[in-house]
Scaffold this motif. Sequence first.
Motif, PDB file in Angstrom:
ATOM      1  N   THR A 117      13.150 -92.460  47.396  1.00  0.00           N
ATOM      2  CA  THR A 117      12.527 -93.339  48.245  1.00  0.00           C
ATOM      3  C   THR A 117      11.874 -92.818  49.471  1.00  0.00           C
ATOM      4  O   THR A 117      12.442 -92.097  50.128  1.00  0.00           O
ATOM      5  CB  THR A 117      13.633 -94.677  48.591  1.00  0.00           C
ATOM      6  N   VAL A 118      10.744 -93.088  49.682  1.00  0.00           N
ATOM      7  CA  VAL A 118      10.135 -92.669  51.106  1.00  0.00           C
ATOM      8  C   VAL A 118       9.629 -93.876  51.700  1.00  0.00           C
ATOM      9  O   VAL A 118       8.840 -94.614  51.422  1.00  0.00           O
ATOM     10  CB  VAL A 118       8.711 -91.653  50.929  1.00  0.00           C
ATOM     11  N   THR A 119      10.194 -93.917  52.855  1.00  0.00           N
ATOM     12  CA  THR A 119       9.765 -95.450  53.859  1.00  0.00           C
ATOM     13  C   THR A 119       8.830 -95.069  55.053  1.00  0.00           C
ATOM     14  O   THR A 119       8.491 -95.760  55.849  1.00  0.00           O
ATOM     15  CB  THR A 119      11.004 -96.196  54.392  1.00  0.00           C
ATOM     16  N   GLY A 120       8.648 -93.695  55.370  1.00  0.00           N
ATOM     17  CA  GLY A 120       7.683 -93.442  56.295  1.00  0.00           C
ATOM     18  C   GLY A 120       7.942 -91.731  56.742  1.00  0.00           C
ATOM     19  O   GLY A 120       8.550 -91.079  55.801  1.00  0.00           O
ATOM     20  N   GLY A 121       7.033 -91.207  57.403  1.00  0.00           N
ATOM     21  CA  GLY A 121       6.877 -89.916  57.648  1.00  0.00           C
ATOM     22  C   GLY A 121       5.580 -89.336  57.276  1.00  0.00           C
ATOM     23  O   GLY A 121       4.769 -90.037  56.697  1.00  0.00           O
ATOM     24  N   VAL A 122       5.356 -88.214  57.293  1.00  0.00           N
ATOM     25  CA  VAL A 122       4.299 -87.125  56.774  1.00  0.00           C
ATOM     26  C   VAL A 122       4.855 -86.268  55.738  1.00  0.00           C
ATOM     27  O   VAL A 122       5.549 -85.264  56.366  1.00  0.00           O
ATOM     28  CB  VAL A 122       3.515 -86.547  58.086  1.00  0.00           C
ATOM     29  N   LEU A 123       4.447 -86.328  54.547  1.00  0.00           N
ATOM     30  CA  LEU A 123       5.043 -85.493  53.682  1.00  0.00           C
ATOM     31  C   LEU A 123       3.868 -84.706  52.869  1.00  0.00           C
ATOM     32  O   LEU A 123       2.825 -85.416  52.381  1.00  0.00           O
ATOM     33  CB  LEU A 123       5.543 -86.274  52.694  1.00  0.00           C
ATOM     34  N   THR A 124       4.195 -83.456  52.730  1.00  0.00           N
ATOM     35  CA  THR A 124       3.248 -82.511  52.153  1.00  0.00           C
ATOM     36  C   THR A 124       3.959 -81.663  50.850  1.00  0.00           C
ATOM     37  O   THR A 124       5.016 -81.105  51.335  1.00  0.00           O
ATOM     38  CB  THR A 124       2.566 -81.285  53.054  1.00  0.00           C
ATOM     39  N   LEU A 125       3.839 -82.008  49.754  1.00  0.00           N
ATOM     40  CA  LEU A 125       4.514 -81.671  48.647  1.00  0.00           C
ATOM     41  C   LEU A 125       3.818 -80.806  47.639  1.00  0.00           C
ATOM     42  O   LEU A 125       2.817 -81.324  47.136  1.00  0.00           O
ATOM     43  CB  LEU A 125       5.239 -82.830  47.937  1.00  0.00           C
ATOM     44  N   ILE A 126       4.144 -79.400  47.636  1.00  0.00           N
ATOM     45  CA  ILE A 126       3.368 -78.610  46.618  1.00  0.00           C
ATOM     46  C   ILE A 126       4.473 -77.869  45.673  1.00  0.00           C
ATOM     47  O   ILE A 126       5.392 -77.629  45.897  1.00  0.00           O
ATOM     48  CB  ILE A 126       3.076 -77.389  47.518  1.00  0.00           C
ATOM     49  N   ALA A 127       3.999 -78.328  44.403  1.00  0.00           N
ATOM     50  CA  ALA A 127       4.988 -77.946  42.921  1.00  0.00           C
ATOM     51  C   ALA A 127       3.906 -76.931  42.224  1.00  0.00           C
ATOM     52  O   ALA A 127       3.000 -77.545  41.512  1.00  0.00           O
ATOM     53  CB  ALA A 127       5.360 -79.108  42.401  1.00  0.00           C
ATOM     54  N   LYS A 128       4.229 -75.843  42.418  1.00  0.00           N
ATOM     55  CA  LYS A 128       3.341 -74.793  41.768  1.00  0.00           C
ATOM     56  C   LYS A 128       3.353 -74.819  39.805  1.00  0.00           C
ATOM     57  O   LYS A 128       2.312 -74.801  39.469  1.00  0.00           O
ATOM     58  CB  LYS A 128       3.650 -73.407  42.065  1.00  0.00           C
ATOM     59  N   THR A 129       4.513 -75.293  39.468  1.00  0.00           N
ATOM     60  CA  THR A 129       4.523 -75.363  38.097  1.00  0.00           C
ATOM     61  C   THR A 129       5.277 -76.707  37.466  1.00  0.00           C
ATOM     62  O   THR A 129       5.550 -76.829  36.376  1.00  0.00           O
ATOM     63  CB  THR A 129       5.343 -74.158  37.324  1.00  0.00           C
ATOM     64  N   GLY A 130       5.468 -77.577  38.549  1.00  0.00           N
ATOM     65  CA  GLY A 130       6.291 -78.611  38.238  1.00  0.00           C
ATOM     66  C   GLY A 130       5.550 -80.112  38.826  1.00  0.00           C
ATOM     67  O   GLY A 130       4.499 -79.946  39.005  1.00  0.00           O
ATOM     68  N   ASP A 131       6.458 -81.067  38.954  1.00  0.00           N
ATOM     69  CA  ASP A 131       6.141 -82.508  39.456  1.00  0.00           C
ATOM     70  C   ASP A 131       6.340 -82.577  41.020  1.00  0.00           C
ATOM     71  O   ASP A 131       7.206 -81.778  41.585  1.00  0.00           O
ATOM     72  CB  ASP A 131       6.753 -83.650  38.725  1.00  0.00           C
ATOM     73  N   GLY A 132       5.630 -83.342  41.396  1.00  0.00           N
ATOM     74  CA  GLY A 132       5.745 -83.581  43.109  1.00  0.00           C
ATOM     75  C   GLY A 132       6.898 -84.146  43.302  1.00  0.00           C
ATOM     76  O   GLY A 132       7.600 -83.876  44.320  1.00  0.00           O
ATOM     77  N   ILE A 133       7.020 -85.473  42.688  1.00  0.00           N
ATOM     78  CA  ILE A 133       8.313 -86.333  42.961  1.00  0.00           C
ATOM     79  C   ILE A 133       8.801 -86.739  41.744  1.00  0.00           C
ATOM     80  O   ILE A 133       8.017 -87.056  40.662  1.00  0.00           O
ATOM     81  CB  ILE A 133       7.854 -87.698  43.693  1.00  0.00           C
ATOM     82  N   LYS A 134      10.061 -86.613  41.535  1.00  0.00           N
ATOM     83  CA  LYS A 134      10.518 -86.770  40.072  1.00  0.00           C
ATOM     84  C   LYS A 134      11.977 -87.452  40.153  1.00  0.00           C
ATOM     85  O   LYS A 134      12.822 -87.083  40.885  1.00  0.00           O
ATOM     86  CB  LYS A 134      10.782 -85.282  39.463  1.00  0.00           C
ATOM     87  N   THR A 135      12.083 -88.366  39.178  1.00  0.00           N
ATOM     88  CA  THR A 135      13.621 -88.798  38.889  1.00  0.00           C
ATOM     89  C   THR A 135      13.841 -88.589  37.445  1.00  0.00           C
ATOM     90  O   THR A 135      12.940 -88.497  36.479  1.00  0.00           O
ATOM     91  CB  THR A 135      13.566 -90.295  39.318  1.00  0.00           C
TER      92      THR A 135
END
Length: 212
Positions: A117-135
């Motif tokens: 869960t993301v409710t606020g902020g500034v996010l930079t997500l770098i996944a070179k061989t995977g997923d950005g966000i995962k469940t």
Amino acid sequence: LVTEKLAMLFALNGVKLYSGEHNPITVLSGDKVTLTAKKGTQNYIYDTRAAISDDDETSYSAAIYSTCDLDLGGKGELVVVSANNNGIHTKDDLKVKNLTLYVTCEDNALKGNDSVTVTGGVLTLIAKTGDGIKTSNSGLSSKGKQKGTVALTGGTIDIYAACDGIDAAYNVEIGEDVILNIYTDRYSPYSEEVETTASGSSTSLYAGGFGG
């Protein structure tokens, strides 16, 4: 390192952690742990270990790893660099609020087995061989709560991923106040070549230059 069954708060105040032998931050037990970056501070977590299998029960395949609910927040900055593994991974629920967060990693940037869960902020997500966000879990909790959801209700989120921008085991919820940009596969300048595998029954957002 947390070993008590308690809700605990840890504040980062200009921290720099480097590790080539063990993952830098490990939460082994607790009801919920909150990790905050104090206002006006820059905090860095570097994990330079070789690749660790997700099935390895003696090592933990993320720069920040938790076995319980993990909340990330604060008005400071947190930079997480994982050379060969996940960025941030919890076996339960992962929440991000207000934080300026930069994650660059080889595998998944943010992974909460039960939810993210993301409710606020500034996010930079770098996944070179995977997923950005995962469940990864899609069942019900002991209290009947649905697992596997990714919920984005606020903040500015930029995702660069070789695979899916968001890979949810159950569903994805995106609020109207979210600014979301997803760049995957060849649209991400950070992507490395990966072997394509079936994604099962998960719900994914896979987009080249998606903005919301």
